[in-house]
Every structure is written in structure tokens, then in C-alpha cells.
Design an enzyme around this catalytic site. Sequence first.
Site, PDB file in Angstrom:
ATOM      1  N   ILE A 499      -1.362  -6.792  -0.430  1.00 25.81           N
ATOM      2  CA  ILE A 499      -0.071  -7.424  -0.122  1.00 25.81           C
ATOM      3  C   ILE A 499      -0.261  -8.649   0.770  1.00 25.81           C
ATOM      4  CG2 ILE A 499       1.327  -5.361  -0.479  1.00 25.81           C
ATOM      5  CD1 ILE A 499       1.286  -4.997   2.609  1.00 25.81           C
ATOM      6  N   GLY A 500      -1.445  -9.226   0.695  1.00 28.51           N
ATOM      7  CA  GLY A 500      -1.709 -10.432   1.479  1.00 28.51           C
ATOM      8  C   GLY A 500      -2.725 -10.189   2.571  1.00 28.51           C
ATOM      9  N   SER A 541      -0.087   0.393   7.375  1.00 30.11           N
ATOM     10  CA  SER A 541      -1.515   0.178   7.687  1.00 30.11           C
ATOM     11  C   SER A 541      -2.384   1.209   6.998  1.00 30.11           C
ATOM     12  CB  SER A 541      -1.764   0.216   9.202  1.00 30.11           C
ATOM     13  OG  SER A 541      -0.923  -0.650   9.881  1.00 30.11           O
ATOM     14  N   ARG A 542      -1.948   1.692   5.811  1.00 28.91           N
ATOM     15  CA  ARG A 542      -2.661   2.799   5.203  1.00 28.91           C
ATOM     16  C   ARG A 542      -3.588   2.372   4.068  1.00 28.91           C
ATOM     17  NH1 ARG A 542      -1.536   5.393   0.993  1.00 28.91           N
ATOM     18  NH2 ARG A 542      -1.629   7.452   1.926  1.00 28.91           N
ATOM     19  N   THR A 544      -6.250   0.255   3.488  1.00 25.96           N
ATOM     20  CA  THR A 544      -7.704   0.274   3.627  1.00 25.96           C
ATOM     21  C   THR A 544      -8.237   1.682   3.931  1.00 25.96           C
ATOM     22  OG1 THR A 544      -7.766  -2.052   4.216  1.00 25.96           O
ATOM     23  CG2 THR A 544      -9.656  -0.729   4.879  1.00 25.96           C
ATOM     24  N   LYS A 737     -10.079   2.363   9.892  1.00 29.18           N
ATOM     25  CA  LYS A 737      -8.695   2.704  10.242  1.00 29.18           C
ATOM     26  C   LYS A 737      -7.829   1.467   9.937  1.00 29.18           C
ATOM     27  CE  LYS A 737      -9.942   3.865  14.563  1.00 29.18           C
ATOM     28  NZ  LYS A 737     -10.045   4.518  15.895  1.00 29.18           N
ATOM     29  N   GLY A 738      -6.524   1.645   9.997  1.00 30.49           N
ATOM     30  CA  GLY A 738      -5.625   0.561   9.592  1.00 30.49           C
ATOM     31  C   GLY A 738      -5.468  -0.514  10.655  1.00 30.49           C
ATOM     32  N   GLY A 740      -3.198  -3.322   9.744  1.00 29.54           N
ATOM     33  CA  GLY A 740      -2.064  -4.146   9.318  1.00 29.54           C
ATOM     34  C   GLY A 740      -0.996  -4.276  10.384  1.00 29.54           C
ATOM     35  N   GLU A 741      -0.603  -3.162  10.944  1.00 28.44           N
ATOM     36  CA  GLU A 741       0.469  -3.174  11.928  1.00 28.44           C
ATOM     37  C   GLU A 741       0.023  -3.454  13.367  1.00 28.44           C
ATOM     38  OE1 GLU A 741       1.466  -0.542   9.433  1.00 28.44           O
ATOM     39  OE2 GLU A 741       3.645  -0.563   9.523  1.00 28.44           O
TER      40      GLU A 741
END
Lengths: 793, 291
Positions: A499-500, A541-542, A544, A737-738, A740-741
Site C-alpha cells: 500500500i505504498g 502494521s501487519r 510485513t 515486526k511492523g 507502518g504505524e
Amino acid sequence: MAKVLTRVELNGVVNDVWVEVPENEPAAWPKQAELAVLGKPLPRVDGPDKVSGRAKYTHDVNLSHMLWMKFFRSPYPHARITSLDTSRAEALPGVKRVYTYENTPDISWYANRSKLFDTTLRFVGDEVAAVVAVDEHIAADALPLIDVEYEEMPYVLDAETALSPDAPAIHEGGPQDAPGARNLQGGRPSLYTRGDVEKGFAEADFVIEHTFRSPCQVHACLETHCSVAAWQGDKLTVWDSTQAVHPVRESLAQILNIPIANIRVICLYSGGGFGSKLWINKYTVLAALAARDLGRPVKVTLDREEDALAMGNRPANVMTIRAGCKRDGTLTALTLKNIGSVGAYNAGAGVGTPLREVYRCPNVSTEESNVYINADVARPHRAPGHVQGTWGLEQVLDILAEKCGLDPLDFRLRNYSDTDQVRNLPYSTKGLREAYEKGAEKFGWRDRTARQALSRGPKKRGFGLATQIWGGAGGPPGYAVVNLYSDGTAAVFSGGQDIGSATRTSMLQVAAEELGLPADKLSIVMGDTQGTPYGFVSGGSRTTPSQAPAVRMAAAEVKGQLLELAGKQMNLPAQRLSTREGYVFDTQNPSTRKPIAEVTKELQFGFGTGDRVQNMLIGKGWRGPNPADVSVNSWGAQFAEVEVDIETGEIRVLRIVAAHEAGRLVNPLTASSQIEGGVIQGLGFALFEERVLNNASGRMVNANLHDYKIPTMKDIPEIESVLIDLPDARANSVGVKGLGEPPIIPTPGAIANAVADALGVRVFETPMTPQRVLEALEKGLVLRAQPEEGRRA
Amino acid sequence: MIPASFEYFAPRSLEEALQLLAHHGTEAKLLAGGHSLLPMMKLRLATPRTLIDLGRIRGLSYIREDGGRISIGAMTTHAEVESSELLRRRAPLLPETAAEIGDVQVRNRGTLGGSLAHADPAADYPAALLALDAECVLTSQKGTRTVVAKDFFVDMLTTALQAGEILTEVRFAADSPRTGSAYRKLHHPASGFAIVGVAARLTLDATGKGSAVSVGITGVAPKPYRATGVERGLLGQTLDAKRIAEASAQATRGVEPLSDLQASARYRAAMAAVFTRRALAAALGRAQKQG
């Protein structure tokens, strides 16, 4: 194969899901393992497509004979439709059909509280009708020709008012229809307690209490919501700007009552989702229905205003935090009362996780209310709840630190927690201490007073920091397939989407590492349900931590087959062989090696050549369970330097140092990009973004990017990423671990603390606009004349 | 984001444009860059039947000086004003103001005449035009007339332009010796429009006293205005930081400041004083440098 229940968290909501335990999953790479591809700054594999314009986004999909759909939306925050006449609109040349509640199947929506088209409208922007026409202009021209009469109903726009006994009920009937609680989702607040907070406050030398107000923030994805639907016989293809190609496919199958296998959902590139595109939307269903009815493809693109009015938001929160600590800085009690506005239907507006989990504190209680209001429904928005909750909590920490005469960083280290206090579990890994140390060093935190001298005239410098926690474990379900072909190249087919966040690149690196192939020998497909195995939503953030272990497992299976093949060719037992940088080699005698492409030549297709039965090697992998005996989290700390003009109230963020730990560092380039994006979005929350509703009409007055300000280039400070590489062997086989967030979470708190450091007063409301800064300064001058509050005898 | 349909004309001469304008009357809008008009049309806040594009008319884009008077063609872009050597030397207030408009793309397409005729209360140019005592040349099929800047801006989005008239030129006097000027603004966080924009020009006599002081303010009221209260406090006075600060407190005297999402009336008034002080202080420094 054994099945277990495992705990999976998405956006703060915890579910137990059944998962098969993989039997042949490769063991986690040792911490110090020398890896060839993972951890290296591989440029994004989709970079050239994006910068050249070749990348096809949903908005770019245009099909022959395509029709366009546009929505007529409620102008009122609460109303009943008394009559609806579409005849004038239908008479407009070029209009093919107008859909309303009268001619659309009864499809339930908002957890059965409403329908695709409802006759009761509960927010401005609620869908009333959809026009389908031969082009977008005609569809737009037809909208004002739809004649609707309404019975307006009383409405309420903020959560505090919605809780008052005489507030109008947004949903009638049911147990909630009681004074004072009629707009409370679930009928009561959600509660958490540990220890004894009264005892904790009694033990404190300092007790403070403050109320923090954060506004509703819209997602403002650069690519607005959009779908294109096309049928070929009984097969449906949908291009959708989504974070959830596989879940959207399942939803469409259920709603349209057609086989999952007959549906293909595609989203190869995404112009942002941030949680607003995690599930099926009404417009997608209607596009599919209309395309079937009219026998032509249908495209629907929402405009900026519609996106702001009806596609979700971060809820507004009113958070009252009470905190106590000993003179030496030890926290003794923390309480939170949170009132969050979820909008007209069920959603989440909790903010309490950081307060319950980040710092060691024996006595904690939280009370959180999700409240209905007559406005668009909240959706998860990058680190839901954590952004607001951290912004409040981290300011409370600084206020207490000042009372104790402690440096804010020392105060946080004094209350460092080595265990997950909510679940009573140790952390799998926790790199926060390292993030503090390396971040502070990079920032020059300990020498910051020297930089205070850089204040010029009315422009005052300030410095602040904040901490971040996020549940970045990911988990099942997630599947992957890897194919190795006869020329030694491989293709990865992964569930989930890019998603980017450069997920394609990360997954490709994982497969390349496991196969021992250079990255340029691999290609990857994500974001197309045709050809990729199932993956859950790409959010929370799931992606990866959920998909990387599945990809590795699939690659490991292929590698096993490759080594068998090579063993026969090289007359060596397969167990003695391994791969690296494009070669199969003998682990006992590394100079004995053979290019992988030579080994796979044997797979080449040819008629009547020997006894070969395979043309390629296929491996399947899936995400196994999360560990049950540890808590898996991503950690970070950010440091902010700001300059505040005390005459105008303007805040300029000069520098952010962002130190984050999310397990194994997959790719420093893309990790830094993630961090920069998060910081920029956090800066928007801190300084600019606020949905403003007009009390007299219930309408949003700033549903455009002129009045609703998001950060742009000129607002963006110097952002320095400090990447803590700490493979988490307990989390999953890749140790990731994630991320993204995490980077959006501490930015507003760090900026708020820096502003307070510059001014000597605090702004208890975001966004910290110039006007609010000046008001806080004026109020601060008044307050300083009064005795200090909260000090215990 | 989809405009209503409209008719489009691209005349090649001013005469042709005037003829079209006379023919289509109030149904027509002039397109002179389009950075305000087109967004309004996309939002359907403006739905003109006819667009007359002035972009292909030669001879409406120029900057020249004649006997101490500067004239600028209405179709001169912000970028051309910003980069004009002549203006930087002879009337630097205007290029300094132009440099504050929008972003590079806006400055490359937007025009002086388009901005002035649109009369957005938060536009930058009007402050400078007021401070420069400029006059606007309005042309119609009947001929031309000139209107001083103070009278050109009538109200929010309303000017002295009559039906059939096109703003064709702006004129003003070049700076005299010992003159300094400055434009200072509080930017709208998203658009960059002026929440408050202050253009100041002052001239010192041989003893350091203010012999001419003009202050134009935009963004604060429905139309741009001259801060005469401030000017009176400085004319004939020995100028220094203290006196400028005192006089700047009069920045909103006699006007009722606007109130909107970004700035309450109270905040706007306070900022008008701050930016008036900052503009005057900078102008004074520049005038003194010319010694």
C-alpha cells in the site's frame, strides 16, 4: 497437522484465530547471521514504475464503453426521506439509471443497523442515491435534478453533548435508549483497572490532572476512494483502491451471492489508505450491481469533499488524565477518562493503550466511552487511538518530570517497563532503551541548552521528546507461493498488498535471502486476487510480520527441492548443500559450487528428454501462530526541535530525530521512508488538521485541501531516522515486526513538549494553531500570577 | 470537481475581446491566468456561460518606465513581475510582493490584472498597489478611464470595473531617493494567501523624518485598505523602532476585521499590528541604507 488458537491484534482489537502450525518452517536466522539481501538498502522494485507514471492506479483504469457513477448525499446531519423523485434526473440525456432505496436490493450495512440506501440519514454525506451516466460530467449534471424531501430531525455533533440526558437519540430503541447513555455505543464505557489507583494517588508526592482535546482528523489520501467494476458473463473484475483485495473479494461474494472464485479484485498500486480502505464500501457494491444491470463497466471516483464527508476519520477525543508520582519520579498512579466520538455507527475511539502499557505503573485505571454523533463514521486512522493517547500521556509525563526537577528523558527511563503489565508477559524484545540512547545522541538531547541560544527575537526554540508503543506482531492468516523456473529466476506470489510501504521490495528480499538468489532474479505479485494466495488486510502494521514468514517458508520449500536437484547433479547429499548469491555450494567445501541457473536447466521443457517430470519448483508457505508466552511490540522515541514565534503563534518544526525498533531491519531505505511519512502525518495532526462542523447545519465547512490543511513540502522539517536493528527471533522466522504505524505515534507528543519547552506554557488542544498558541500564552501570563496547583503538602 | 459546460473564446486582439465582452455581457467571465476562476468553476461556485481567454492577446504583457512613471500590462505574470530587473531597481515593493503569491506554478500562470480584477480580499497585490498609490487603466469599447487603487477595490470580490470593461494596465510612480519598502505577511497555512498582508513604503527627508509614508493592508477586511491611522502617526516624525511600534497599533483603526476558520477578528487585528510593525521596520532599514 496441529492446529492452535493464536492471538492476533488489528488496530488495537484482539482476536483469537485458529491456525495450522507449520511443520517445516525454517528456524529464525541467528541475530548475527551475515545476510546477503535482508537489511540492505535495495531500492524499491516498483520505484521506476511509479516515477515514470507507468504504475496504474485505480483512478487510471478506463475501459471501453465504461459508465460513470456519482453519488447524491444527504445535506442534513439527521433526517428522514419523505419523498424521492428521480424522474428529472433520469430524463437527462446520457443518464442510464438512478439507484435509490426504491430500486436497490436490501443489503444490510453498518453491522445491520442500516442498509445500502437507508431512508433515515444520520450524517451529512450519507448516501441517498447514485446516478449512472455515460460520462462523469453528465452524472454530475444529473445530481441536482434529483428531488428529495426530508423531515429534518434533531442532531448532535460532539460526544460530550451527545452524552447529556436531553440529547437527541441517534439510534432509536434498544437498551441504549436511556437518558445519558442513549448515544453510548454498547450502553456503557469500557473499563480497565490494575492495582489500586486511590492508594497510588495517596502515595504520590505530586498529582496532576489535565484535559486534552484532539479533533477529528480525516485520512486525506492523495488517491481518493475509487472502484471500477466490469463483468464478463458471470465473472466479475473489480479494480478497487483498497487495502484489502482478498477481504473485499469475500465481501462481494457474500453481498452479491456469487462464488468467490468468480471474482477478481485488483489493487496493484495505492495512493494511500491509512486505514480508510480496510473493507468493502457502498460505492464498490453499487458499481458492481450497476455494471451487471447495465451490461457495461462502471467507474466511480469520489471527490475530495466526498472523501472527507463519508470515508472515515480519526475520531475526536476528550481525554482527562490524572497522574501521580513520587518525588524521585516513580509513577504511582495513572487514570484516564476518554470520551471519543465514533460518528453515526459503530466504530472504535479508544486511546488508552499507551497509558496502560508504555510506562511501569502499578495502579492504573481507564474508562473509555465510544459515543455516537451525527457525523461520518470513524475508521482506523494510522495508529488509531495511539496518536491521540500518546500526545496526551507524553505531555503529562513532561509536566511531572518538571515538578520532580528531572530531565524528561531521565523521568522516562525511571519508569521503564520490562514487562507487558496488561497481559503479565515479558516482551519478546524491546529496543526502546536503545532508541532513547541512540536517538538522544543523534539529536544532541543532553546538549540542547546550548541550542536554546539560537532563539532570535520573537522566535523561541524548544526541545521535546515522546515515546511510542505499537502491537506490531501481525499474525495469521497470510499465504505465499514461490516458483523457481528453469532459467534460475523466481516469482513470488504473496497475499496482502503493497500500500505504498514498499512491501513488494521487502517480500522480494526475504525470498531472495532464503533462495540465495540476487534480488534482480526475482519478481513479485501482490494486490491481485487472481494468482495470489489469501492475505488479510494490509493495515495495522501487519503486512510485513504476517507475510514475510509465509514468503520465507514458501521459498524454503523451493530451496529444499533445489538442493535435492543439485545434490543429484553434484553427487553430494542435499543436506550438505546451501545457496548464496546465485550459487548452490557445498557447505563443507564452499569452492565446490554451481550456478543456480545451471542447476535449474534440467527443468527446461523439451519433448522426449529423459525421465524429468517437473518444469518448475513450487513452494507454499503460510503464517504460523504468534508466540503465546511473550508480548510482541514495536518501539520508538522521537525528539523534536521547534521554533515558535511568540508574536504570531506560528510553530515551525525544525528537526525530528526518529529512533524506531521494529525487529529485524529489512531495508534501511524503505524503513526511513516509512518513518518520514509517519512523522509528516503526525506533524499534520499536531499543527494543522481538524474537521470543522458547522453547528447550525451539521455540515463540514473545510471539506477541501484549501481549508483543511495537510503538511506539504514547505512544512516538512529535517527528519533523521535512527534505525534500531534488533531481530526478534520469538516473533516469527524472519524476526520482523511492523513499522507502518509506529512513526506517526510519538510525533505530536514530541512537538507538543517542544512547544511547551519554548513557551513555558502548554497548548492542551490540537491542532496547535497560531491562534491557540497565542491564547495559551495569554492564559499562561494570567496563570503564572496564581499559586501552583497540585502540589501536596 | 467537474465544471458545468461553457463556451470558450480566445480572441487575438483587445478589440476582439472587448467586442465579445460587449456581446456576451454578464454571462461572460474573462480568463486571465485562471488560478482563481478555474477552481471556482470546478467546485461550481462559478458557472459562467462564456469564457473569454485573454491569454492570446499580444501587447498586454509589458513592464516599462517613462519619465519616472512605471506601467505594467495587465497580462503580465506574477513571475515576470517578481523577476523584473526594472522593478527591482525602481519599485522593489511590487516584485517582493509578487514573490509571496502562491507557488511557482501559480506565479508562472497567474497575472497582475487577473488577480486585481478578481479582488480576493486575501490577495497580495492590492496591499502593494495601495502603498504605491497606483492607478488602474480600464478599457472598454467606449475608450479608457483611470481609477486610483483606493477606489478600484469596492468590496469583497467587487471592483470598479463596469460591464464591458477590461483592466488593461497598472501605473504608479517609481521610488524617489531615500525610499524603502517592504511586504510582510502571515500566510494561510494551506493556500499561502494572506491572512494578513502589509505593504509599506516610506521616504525619509534629509533629517531622517518621514516625508512620505504609505501602508496598504490586505487580508484583514472585506477590501484592502490604507492604514491612514498608522501613516498619520509617522508622517513628519523621526522614525525609529519605538515610534513604528506605537503607530502600528493603529493598523485596524476604523475597520472591522474579518473572522474565519484560520483567524478570529481579534487575532487578525493583533496580527495586523505585528505585521505592520515588521513591514515598516524593514522599510525603514532599507530607506536608511540608501542614506
